[in-house]
Design a protein around this motif. Structure first.
Motif, PDB file in Angstrom:
ATOM      1  N   ARG A  42       0.820  -1.213   0.000  1.00 18.18           N
ATOM      2  CA  ARG A  42       0.000   0.000   0.000  1.00 18.18           C
ATOM      3  C   ARG A  42       0.855   1.265   0.000  1.00 18.18           C
ATOM      4  O   ARG A  42       0.342   2.348  -0.244  1.00 18.18           O
ATOM      5  CB  ARG A  42      -0.920   0.009   1.219  1.00 18.18           C
ATOM      6  CG  ARG A  42      -1.985  -1.030   1.125  1.00 18.18           C
ATOM      7  CD  ARG A  42      -3.011  -0.863   2.231  1.00 18.18           C
ATOM      8  NE  ARG A  42      -3.581  -2.177   2.498  1.00 18.18           N
ATOM      9  CZ  ARG A  42      -3.515  -2.796   3.654  1.00 18.18           C
ATOM     10  NH1 ARG A  42      -2.953  -2.225   4.689  1.00 18.18           N
ATOM     11  NH2 ARG A  42      -4.039  -3.987   3.804  1.00 18.18           N
ATOM     12  N   HIS A  43       2.142   1.125   0.280  1.00 14.53           N
ATOM     13  CA  HIS A  43       3.052   2.274   0.281  1.00 14.53           C
ATOM     14  C   HIS A  43       3.373   2.607  -1.165  1.00 14.53           C
ATOM     15  O   HIS A  43       4.004   1.825  -1.874  1.00 14.53           O
ATOM     16  CB  HIS A  43       4.329   1.924   1.056  1.00 14.53           C
ATOM     17  CG  HIS A  43       5.171   3.102   1.360  1.00 14.53           C
ATOM     18  ND1 HIS A  43       5.986   3.672   0.421  1.00 14.53           N
ATOM     19  CD2 HIS A  43       5.310   3.828   2.494  1.00 14.53           C
ATOM     20  CE1 HIS A  43       6.607   4.691   0.964  1.00 14.53           C
ATOM     21  NE2 HIS A  43       6.217   4.805   2.224  1.00 14.53           N
ATOM     22  N   ARG A  44       2.978   3.771  -1.616  1.00 12.52           N
ATOM     23  CA  ARG A  44       3.030   4.067  -3.047  1.00 12.52           C
ATOM     24  C   ARG A  44       4.437   4.133  -3.630  1.00 12.52           C
ATOM     25  O   ARG A  44       4.627   3.890  -4.810  1.00 12.52           O
ATOM     26  CB  ARG A  44       2.266   5.339  -3.358  1.00 12.52           C
ATOM     27  CG  ARG A  44       2.846   6.580  -2.750  1.00 12.52           C
ATOM     28  CD  ARG A  44       2.032   7.781  -3.124  1.00 12.52           C
ATOM     29  NE  ARG A  44       2.587   8.964  -2.482  1.00 12.52           N
ATOM     30  CZ  ARG A  44       2.034  10.128  -2.544  1.00 12.52           C
ATOM     31  NH1 ARG A  44       0.923  10.279  -3.225  1.00 12.52           N
ATOM     32  NH2 ARG A  44       2.590  11.153  -1.941  1.00 12.52           N
ATOM     33  N   TRP A  45       5.454   4.462  -2.809  1.00  9.52           N
ATOM     34  CA  TRP A  45       6.810   4.552  -3.358  1.00  9.52           C
ATOM     35  C   TRP A  45       7.512   3.198  -3.378  1.00  9.52           C
ATOM     36  O   TRP A  45       8.447   3.000  -4.133  1.00  9.52           O
ATOM     37  CB  TRP A  45       7.651   5.529  -2.561  1.00  9.52           C
ATOM     38  CG  TRP A  45       7.185   6.948  -2.731  1.00  9.52           C
ATOM     39  CD1 TRP A  45       7.224   7.691  -3.883  1.00  9.52           C
ATOM     40  CD2 TRP A  45       6.602   7.774  -1.742  1.00  9.52           C
ATOM     41  NE1 TRP A  45       6.693   8.926  -3.664  1.00  9.52           N
ATOM     42  CE2 TRP A  45       6.304   9.011  -2.347  1.00  9.52           C
ATOM     43  CE3 TRP A  45       6.290   7.601  -0.404  1.00  9.52           C
ATOM     44  CZ2 TRP A  45       5.718  10.055  -1.656  1.00  9.52           C
ATOM     45  CZ3 TRP A  45       5.712   8.644   0.285  1.00  9.52           C
ATOM     46  CH2 TRP A  45       5.426   9.849  -0.334  1.00  9.52           C
ATOM     47  N   LEU A  46       7.090   2.277  -2.540  1.00  5.41           N
ATOM     48  CA  LEU A  46       7.770   0.995  -2.446  1.00  5.41           C
ATOM     49  C   LEU A  46       7.026  -0.157  -3.103  1.00  5.41           C
ATOM     50  O   LEU A  46       7.582  -1.230  -3.278  1.00  5.41           O
ATOM     51  CB  LEU A  46       7.996   0.644  -0.967  1.00  5.41           C
ATOM     52  CG  LEU A  46       8.883   1.585  -0.171  1.00  5.41           C
ATOM     53  CD1 LEU A  46       8.932   1.144   1.277  1.00  5.41           C
ATOM     54  CD2 LEU A  46      10.267   1.618  -0.760  1.00  5.41           C
ATOM     55  N   ALA A  47       5.768   0.038  -3.451  1.00  6.68           N
ATOM     56  CA  ALA A  47       4.910  -1.065  -3.904  1.00  6.68           C
ATOM     57  C   ALA A  47       5.489  -1.821  -5.099  1.00  6.68           C
ATOM     58  O   ALA A  47       5.513  -3.055  -5.106  1.00  6.68           O
ATOM     59  CB  ALA A  47       3.522  -0.538  -4.244  1.00  6.68           C
ATOM     60  N   ARG A  48       5.976  -1.127  -6.081  1.00  5.39           N
ATOM     61  CA  ARG A  48       6.484  -1.799  -7.279  1.00  5.39           C
ATOM     62  C   ARG A  48       7.736  -2.616  -6.974  1.00  5.39           C
ATOM     63  O   ARG A  48       7.883  -3.759  -7.408  1.00  5.39           O
ATOM     64  CB  ARG A  48       6.761  -0.790  -8.368  1.00  5.39           C
ATOM     65  CG  ARG A  48       7.129  -1.446  -9.667  1.00  5.39           C
ATOM     66  CD  ARG A  48       7.165  -0.453 -10.777  1.00  5.39           C
ATOM     67  NE  ARG A  48       7.428  -1.143 -12.025  1.00  5.39           N
ATOM     68  CZ  ARG A  48       7.322  -0.568 -13.189  1.00  5.39           C
ATOM     69  NH1 ARG A  48       6.944   0.672 -13.292  1.00  5.39           N
ATOM     70  NH2 ARG A  48       7.580  -1.250 -14.278  1.00  5.39           N
ATOM     71  N   ALA A  49       8.657  -2.028  -6.224  1.00  2.00           N
ATOM     72  CA  ALA A  49       9.896  -2.732  -5.881  1.00  2.00           C
ATOM     73  C   ALA A  49       9.609  -3.956  -5.027  1.00  2.00           C
ATOM     74  O   ALA A  49      10.214  -5.020  -5.213  1.00  2.00           O
ATOM     75  CB  ALA A  49      10.854  -1.795  -5.155  1.00  2.00           C
ATOM     76  N   ILE A  50       8.665  -3.844  -4.112  1.00  5.88           N
ATOM     77  CA  ILE A  50       8.318  -4.973  -3.243  1.00  5.88           C
ATOM     78  C   ILE A  50       7.649  -6.083  -4.038  1.00  5.88           C
ATOM     79  O   ILE A  50       7.974  -7.259  -3.876  1.00  5.88           O
ATOM     80  CB  ILE A  50       7.421  -4.496  -2.083  1.00  5.88           C
ATOM     81  CG1 ILE A  50       8.236  -3.637  -1.127  1.00  5.88           C
ATOM     82  CG2 ILE A  50       6.785  -5.671  -1.344  1.00  5.88           C
ATOM     83  CD1 ILE A  50       7.419  -2.900  -0.111  1.00  5.88           C
ATOM     84  N   SER A  51       6.739  -5.722  -4.914  1.00  6.33           N
ATOM     85  CA  SER A  51       6.065  -6.762  -5.702  1.00  6.33           C
ATOM     86  C   SER A  51       7.022  -7.419  -6.695  1.00  6.33           C
ATOM     87  O   SER A  51       6.905  -8.606  -6.982  1.00  6.33           O
ATOM     88  CB  SER A  51       4.842  -6.189  -6.420  1.00  6.33           C
ATOM     89  OG  SER A  51       5.224  -5.169  -7.313  1.00  6.33           O
ATOM     90  N   ASP A  52       7.991  -6.668  -7.208  1.00 10.25           N
ATOM     91  CA  ASP A  52       8.983  -7.246  -8.124  1.00 10.25           C
ATOM     92  C   ASP A  52       9.939  -8.202  -7.418  1.00 10.25           C
ATOM     93  O   ASP A  52      10.521  -9.078  -8.050  1.00 10.25           O
ATOM     94  CB  ASP A  52       9.796  -6.148  -8.807  1.00 10.25           C
ATOM     95  CG  ASP A  52       9.055  -5.490  -9.943  1.00 10.25           C
ATOM     96  OD1 ASP A  52       8.012  -6.033 -10.368  1.00 10.25           O
ATOM     97  OD2 ASP A  52       9.494  -4.420 -10.410  1.00 10.25           O
ATOM     98  N   ALA A  53      10.118  -8.036  -6.124  1.00 10.97           N
ATOM     99  CA  ALA A  53      11.080  -8.861  -5.388  1.00 10.97           C
ATOM    100  C   ALA A  53      10.592 -10.291  -5.169  1.00 10.97           C
ATOM    101  O   ALA A  53      11.395 -11.180  -4.905  1.00 10.97           O
ATOM    102  CB  ALA A  53      11.404  -8.216  -4.044  1.00 10.97           C
ATOM    103  N   SER A  54       9.316 -10.545  -5.253  1.00  8.32           N
ATOM    104  CA  SER A  54       8.730 -11.889  -5.088  1.00  8.32           C
ATOM    105  C   SER A  54       9.107 -12.515  -3.749  1.00  8.32           C
ATOM    106  O   SER A  54       9.554 -13.652  -3.676  1.00  8.32           O
ATOM    107  CB  SER A  54       9.157 -12.806  -6.228  1.00  8.32           C
ATOM    108  OG  SER A  54       8.763 -12.293  -7.461  1.00  8.32           O
ATOM    109  N   TRP A  55       8.922 -11.776  -2.668  1.00 13.69           N
ATOM    110  CA  TRP A  55       9.297 -12.266  -1.344  1.00 13.69           C
ATOM    111  C   TRP A  55       8.503 -13.505  -0.951  1.00 13.69           C
ATOM    112  O   TRP A  55       9.045 -14.416  -0.333  1.00 13.69           O
ATOM    113  CB  TRP A  55       9.087 -11.182  -0.301  1.00 13.69           C
ATOM    114  CG  TRP A  55      10.096 -10.077  -0.398  1.00 13.69           C
ATOM    115  CD1 TRP A  55      11.301 -10.116  -1.049  1.00 13.69           C
ATOM    116  CD2 TRP A  55      10.000  -8.793   0.169  1.00 13.69           C
ATOM    117  NE1 TRP A  55      11.951  -8.918  -0.907  1.00 13.69           N
ATOM    118  CE2 TRP A  55      11.183  -8.085  -0.165  1.00 13.69           C
ATOM    119  CE3 TRP A  55       9.041  -8.145   0.931  1.00 13.69           C
ATOM    120  CZ2 TRP A  55      11.412  -6.785   0.244  1.00 13.69           C
ATOM    121  CZ3 TRP A  55       9.278  -6.845   1.335  1.00 13.69           C
ATOM    122  CH2 TRP A  55      10.453  -6.183   0.993  1.00 13.69           C
ATOM    123  N   SER A  56       7.231 -13.549  -1.320  1.00 14.75           N
ATOM    124  CA  SER A  56       6.433 -14.727  -0.940  1.00 14.75           C
ATOM    125  C   SER A  56       6.922 -15.975  -1.668  1.00 14.75           C
ATOM    126  O   SER A  56       6.939 -17.067  -1.095  1.00 14.75           O
ATOM    127  CB  SER A  56       4.946 -14.480  -1.215  1.00 14.75           C
ATOM    128  OG  SER A  56       4.743 -14.189  -2.577  1.00 14.75           O
TER     129      SER A  56
END
Length: 153
Positions: A42-56
């Motif tokens: 939900r954090h607009r500046w980090l959302a893309r980087a977090i989703s690209d990282a595939s942490w799950s």
């Protein structure tokens, strides 16, 4: 366009497989932080980087490969303040803005935010292994209107 996206997904999956296999083969115990990824998206500046990282995906791969190799995976509590706790003395800072990358504790230790968090997560994971679930380090804080040290003399 679909081929480009498929190739990127294949490369990411290949990297995650290689990384998770290496981590599981080289370590008997792996300690990870249980993050609230959906909240972080939900954090607009980090959302893309977090989703690209595939942490799950990385966590899922670590878990099933650890089961194959007979290794231990420990996930620390998501509310554990790993970033805000000094790994040297245990003092916890009340507020740390997201942009802060380096901070100095009152004990004089200078911390890189991520390295300090990694040390605290490892210590918490090893404490969970030794003592059981929900082990948290003691919190040292000064009283607002007191000049006494929180550390016993």
């Amino acid at each position: 366009m679909a081929r480009v996206h498929a190739r990127i997904a294949d490369r990411r999956r290949d990297f995650l497989h290689k990384l998770s296999t290496r981590l599981v083969r080289e370590n008997q115990t792996i300690v990870i932080e249980d993050l609230n990824v959906s909240g972080m998206l939900r954090h607009r500046w980090l959302a893309r980087a977090i989703s690209d990282a595939s942490w799950s995906d990385l966590r899922r791969m670590l878990e099933y490969k650890a089961a194959w190799y007979g290794r231990d995976i420990i996930a620390t509590n998501r509310w554990f303040p790993s970033t805000k706790t000094c790994s040297a003395c245990g003092f916890r800072v009340d507020v740390m803005p997201l942009g802060t990358q380096e901070w100095t504790c009152r004990c004089g230790a200078v911390h890189d935010r991520d390295l300090n968090a990694a040390k605290n997560i490892l210590a918490a994971g090893l404490a969970v292994m030794a003592c059981g679930d929900e082990v948290r380090p003691t919190r040292h804080r000064l009283a607002r209107h007191s000049s006494q040290s929180p550390f016993p003399g």
